[in-house]
Design a protein around this motif. Structure first.
Motif, PDB file in Angstrom:
ATOM      1  N   GLY A 217      -6.299  -9.771 -12.892  1.00 56.94           N
ATOM      2  CA  GLY A 217      -4.986  -9.500 -13.464  1.00 56.94           C
ATOM      3  C   GLY A 217      -4.222  -8.372 -12.787  1.00 56.94           C
ATOM      4  N   ALA A 218      -4.771  -7.764 -11.739  1.00 57.90           N
ATOM      5  CA  ALA A 218      -4.095  -6.649 -11.070  1.00 57.90           C
ATOM      6  C   ALA A 218      -2.917  -7.148 -10.236  1.00 57.90           C
ATOM      7  N   GLU A 219      -1.902  -6.301 -10.124  1.00 52.96           N
ATOM      8  CA  GLU A 219      -0.721  -6.618  -9.329  1.00 52.96           C
ATOM      9  C   GLU A 219      -0.537  -5.536  -8.271  1.00 52.96           C
ATOM     10  N   ILE A 220      -0.381  -5.961  -7.014  1.00 57.77           N
ATOM     11  CA  ILE A 220      -0.147  -5.018  -5.920  1.00 57.77           C
ATOM     12  C   ILE A 220       1.340  -5.053  -5.604  1.00 57.77           C
ATOM     13  N   ASP A 221       1.976  -3.906  -5.660  1.00 57.48           N
ATOM     14  CA  ASP A 221       3.411  -3.778  -5.422  1.00 57.48           C
ATOM     15  C   ASP A 221       3.627  -2.774  -4.297  1.00 57.48           C
ATOM     16  N   PHE A 222       4.822  -2.769  -3.720  1.00 55.43           N
ATOM     17  CA  PHE A 222       5.191  -1.746  -2.748  1.00 55.43           C
ATOM     18  C   PHE A 222       6.437  -1.057  -3.267  1.00 55.43           C
ATOM     19  N   VAL A 223       6.355   0.261  -3.408  1.00 52.75           N
ATOM     20  CA  VAL A 223       7.498   1.033  -3.893  1.00 52.75           C
ATOM     21  C   VAL A 223       7.976   1.963  -2.791  1.00 52.75           C
ATOM     22  N   ASN A 224       9.279   2.158  -2.752  1.00 48.22           N
ATOM     23  CA  ASN A 224       9.863   3.043  -1.750  1.00 48.22           C
ATOM     24  C   ASN A 224      11.038   3.768  -2.397  1.00 48.22           C
ATOM     25  N   THR A 225      10.704   4.872  -3.073  1.00 49.11           N
ATOM     26  CA  THR A 225      11.722   5.662  -3.754  1.00 49.11           C
ATOM     27  C   THR A 225      11.665   7.095  -3.231  1.00 49.11           C
ATOM     28  N   ILE A 226      12.547   7.920  -3.731  1.00 50.60           N
ATOM     29  CA  ILE A 226      12.550   9.333  -3.331  1.00 50.60           C
ATOM     30  C   ILE A 226      11.248  10.001  -3.748  1.00 50.60           C
ATOM     31  N   GLN A 227      10.724   9.638  -4.924  1.00 51.23           N
ATOM     32  CA  GLN A 227       9.513  10.268  -5.439  1.00 51.23           C
ATOM     33  C   GLN A 227       8.236   9.748  -4.800  1.00 51.23           C
ATOM     34  N   GLU A 228       8.190   8.455  -4.483  1.00 49.10           N
ATOM     35  CA  GLU A 228       6.949   7.915  -3.932  1.00 49.10           C
ATOM     36  C   GLU A 228       7.234   6.720  -3.041  1.00 49.10           C
ATOM     37  N   ALA A 229       6.378   6.550  -2.053  1.00 48.99           N
ATOM     38  CA  ALA A 229       6.460   5.403  -1.162  1.00 48.99           C
ATOM     39  C   ALA A 229       5.053   4.941  -0.864  1.00 48.99           C
ATOM     40  N   GLY A 230       4.845   3.654  -0.948  1.00 54.25           N
ATOM     41  CA  GLY A 230       3.533   3.108  -0.631  1.00 54.25           C
ATOM     42  C   GLY A 230       3.154   1.991  -1.573  1.00 54.25           C
ATOM     43  N   PHE A 231       1.930   1.500  -1.379  1.00 51.99           N
ATOM     44  CA  PHE A 231       1.430   0.428  -2.227  1.00 51.99           C
ATOM     45  C   PHE A 231       0.983   0.997  -3.559  1.00 51.99           C
ATOM     46  N   LYS A 232       1.300   0.267  -4.622  1.00 52.45           N
ATOM     47  CA  LYS A 232       0.936   0.679  -5.975  1.00 52.45           C
ATOM     48  C   LYS A 232       0.196  -0.472  -6.625  1.00 52.45           C
ATOM     49  N   ILE A 233      -0.944  -0.182  -7.248  1.00 47.84           N
ATOM     50  CA  ILE A 233      -1.744  -1.218  -7.883  1.00 47.84           C
ATOM     51  C   ILE A 233      -1.699  -1.025  -9.389  1.00 47.84           C
ATOM     52  N   ASN A 234      -1.166  -2.021 -10.082  1.00 50.82           N
ATOM     53  CA  ASN A 234      -1.121  -2.014 -11.537  1.00 50.82           C
ATOM     54  C   ASN A 234      -2.293  -2.854 -12.017  1.00 50.82           C
ATOM     55  N   ASN A 235      -3.314  -2.194 -12.557  1.00 54.18           N
ATOM     56  CA  ASN A 235      -4.558  -2.864 -12.896  1.00 54.18           C
ATOM     57  C   ASN A 235      -4.839  -2.737 -14.393  1.00 54.18           C
ATOM     58  N   PRO A 236      -4.826  -3.860 -15.135  1.00 57.02           N
ATOM     59  CA  PRO A 236      -5.056  -3.801 -16.579  1.00 57.02           C
ATOM     60  C   PRO A 236      -6.492  -3.447 -16.968  1.00 57.02           C
ATOM     61  N   ASN A 237      -7.421  -3.449 -16.013  1.00 55.34           N
ATOM     62  CA  ASN A 237      -8.828  -3.141 -16.310  1.00 55.34           C
ATOM     63  C   ASN A 237      -9.121  -1.648 -16.354  1.00 55.34           C
ATOM     64  N   VAL A 238      -8.174  -0.824 -15.922  1.00 54.17           N
ATOM     65  CA  VAL A 238      -8.399   0.613 -15.828  1.00 54.17           C
ATOM     66  C   VAL A 238      -8.365   1.253 -17.214  1.00 54.17           C
ATOM     67  N   VAL A 239      -9.402   2.054 -17.534  1.00 52.70           N
ATOM     68  CA  VAL A 239      -9.422   2.775 -18.803  1.00 52.70           C
ATOM     69  C   VAL A 239      -9.144   4.263 -18.597  1.00 52.70           C
TER      70      VAL A 239
END
Length: 139
Positions: free
Chosen positions: A87-109
């Protein structure tokens, strides 16, 4: 017979957003021919919270890998990592605050402040029960 099982499990295994796929294709184009034909997404032990993500290019799938395609990018996940990436989603963000790959993982506690190290329910450790950062992370 294994192919049917893999096809059924990959429906919600891991996904790659279009911005992430565009960035991956750009990076693949810079690699030598034949060395970056697939994006390998893996989970490995380590980090201040127990697990770390590993994203990298590979010359092709290995025996047992689960293969998925998103936006013209071939993605492979090894059988050990698959349950942690369900169920994890790999995204790429490029904003003033952060740039790079971001992983949204529902399994993380619990996750480290750096966002690269995490825990899942089966891997909880009393040493990290607060989910804080150890010396392995930088903010």
């Amino acid at each position: 017979m294994g192919g049917v099982e893999i096809a059924e499990r990959t429906g919600s295994l891991v996904s790659l957003t279009e911005p992430a796929a565009v960035k991956v294709r750009e990076l693949m184009a810079d690699e030598p021919d034949g060395e970056a034909t697939v994006l390998r997404i893996a989970v490995q032990g380590g980090g201040c919270s127990g697990f770390e993500y590993a994203l990298g290019f590979d010359s092709g799938p290995q025996d047992g890998d689960i293969e998925i395609e998103f936006h013209e990018v071939n993605v492979v996940v090894d059988p050990f990592s698959a349950p942690y990436l369900q169920g994890a989603e790999i995204d790429f963000v490029n904003t003033i605050q952060e740039a790079g790959f971001k992983i949204n993982n529902p399994n993380v506690v619990a996750a480290c402040g750096c966002g690269h190290s995490f825990q899942v329910a089966e891997g909880e450790s009393p040493d990290h029960s607060g989910g804080g950062c150890g010396a392995g992370c930088s903010h």
